[in-house]
Structures are given as C-alpha cells and as structure tokens.
Design an enzyme around this catalytic site. Structure first.
Site: not given
Length: 245
Positions: A25, A73
């Site tokens: 991340d 996503n």
C-alpha cells in the site's frame, strides 16, 4: 492494533517465518508526495517488488504472497486499471526468466481469468514455466478477495454434499482449507501492511487467523530489503501462543 516499532537487526534463521504476505500500500501517496502521476508510484512499486522478492529468497522465506490487484480495484479509474495491467505484463516479461533461473515457483491466487485473454495467457505461461521448480514460492494475488474465496470454498463443499460425496457433519477447518486458493502454501506466519493503514482489506482473512500482523508507516515503493529484515526481526520477538498460555 497499533503500529509496531521496527527493530533494526539481522533476523535469526530459526525465527524466519515460512510464509509472509504483504499488502503493498502507498504507491499513490508516494507519487503525490513527489508531485508525480499515480502511474509513477505504481512503477516504483514494481521495483520494490523486485527488491523484496529477492530479499525474501536470500532470507530463506519459503513463500511470499503479494496483494497485487484486489477484486475491489476494478472500481478505480479505467486508465489506472489499464496502467496496472500494463505493469503486470511488463513484470512477467522482464522477470519470469529470473524467477525460473532462481528455482522460484510462481503461483497466482484469485480469479485472474477475468483479465484480458492475452494477459491470462501470459500468466498461464509464467506459471507453467516455473511449475516444476522446487524452491521458494512467489504467490501473486490477482483479482483476489478473501470473502469471495470463502464463498467459493463453501459452495464447492455444498455441491459435493448435495451429490452425496461428502457428509456435511465431517466438514471441518481442514476441509475448508483444502478448497482455498492457498491450499498448497505453508500456513501464514506474518502479514505486513505498508503505508500506515491498519486493516486487512479483504486479504487472506481465513489464513490470517493466527498470523502475526505488522503495520508499518513506510510507503510501499520505499519498502526494501532492509525494511523486510526489520519486519522479520520484529516477528522474531513475538510470542505465538495460538490461544494457549
């Protein structure tokens, strides 16, 4: 769960986890801090993947699972999704020879067959090229979501029970694990999330039941061999009781 202070130390071999998973991340924030487009952050993130996978092999980690593209996503802008797919293609083309040469077994968890036909073919070929290798496993999570994984596992068991092939009373944790994407990986020992966020984001929810969790502030493109070594050293200080004393 709060962020854990990282210890600067060389991990002791006996304390190296067998299976490490990483939620990679912070690519976007890394780029934003440098006034760069998000694509630059994702590109730098691929370089971090190379550094960390090589370091994991050198440290003796048996399996490394990386959260590359989640089932959520797809909600990102189409241009960014296209960029991510392009980077995946580039990674496969540029790194598969090294993985094959280094005796690494490439695994993919998640429903990558939802990708374009040419990308699916590339992934299938990369998996096949390393299938006979006997060294460490690099597992890439593509179009992966842990809740969907559990739903599919439950559905498969239910279908077997409906056909009379399975007594529902015999279904236990081993039966469920045998249906998961990670069934041929070692038990998860350590999960790391970069960028300071402290949540699992639908990643390996079943597998993380007794894993050690480590949240670090480092943005993923800045996570390197030294950062992985610090994480392994921190893991070595944990007392893993598995519910016991």
């Amino acid at each position: 769960m709060s962020s854990v202070p990282i210890l600067s130390a060389v991990p002791v071999a006996a304390l190296v986890p067998r299976h490490v998973a990483i939620i990679m991340d912070g690519n976007g924030r890394w780029a934003k801090k440098r006034f760069l487009p998000r694509f630059a952050g994702h590109k730098a993130g691929v370089e971090a993947v190379r550094k960390v996978t090589r370091a994991a092999r050198a440290m003796g980690i048996e399996a490394l699972t990386l959260y590359a593209f989640s089932s959520e996503n797809w909600r990102r802008p189409a241009e960014e999704v296209s960029d991510l797919m392009g980077l995946l293609r580039h990674f496969i083309r540029s790194d598969i020879d090294e993985l094959a040469r280094e005796n690494v077994r490439l695994r993919v968890i998640g429903d990558y067959h939802s990708f374009s036909a040419d990308l699916v073919a590339m992934v299938d070929d990369a998996i096949a090229r390393t299938a006979s290798n006997t060294g460490p496993i690099l597992a890439i999570a593509l179009n992966y979501g842990a809740q969907a994984e559990l739903v599919i596992a439950a559905r498969r068991l239910a279908e077997r029970a409906a056909r009379g092939e399975l007594d529902p009373a015999t279904i236990d944790s081993d039966a469920i694990e045998a249906e998961l994407d990670t069934r041929d990986l070692p038990p998860l020992d350590l999960m790391i999330r970069t960028s300071g966020e402290q949540r699992l984001s639908n990643f390996l929810l079943w597998q993380a039941a007794y894993a050690e969790l480590l949240f670090v502030d480092t943005l993923w493109p800045d996570f390197d061999a030294a950062a992985l070594g610090d994480a392994i050293a921190a893991f070595g200080t944990r007392q893993r009781r598995y519910g016991g004393l």
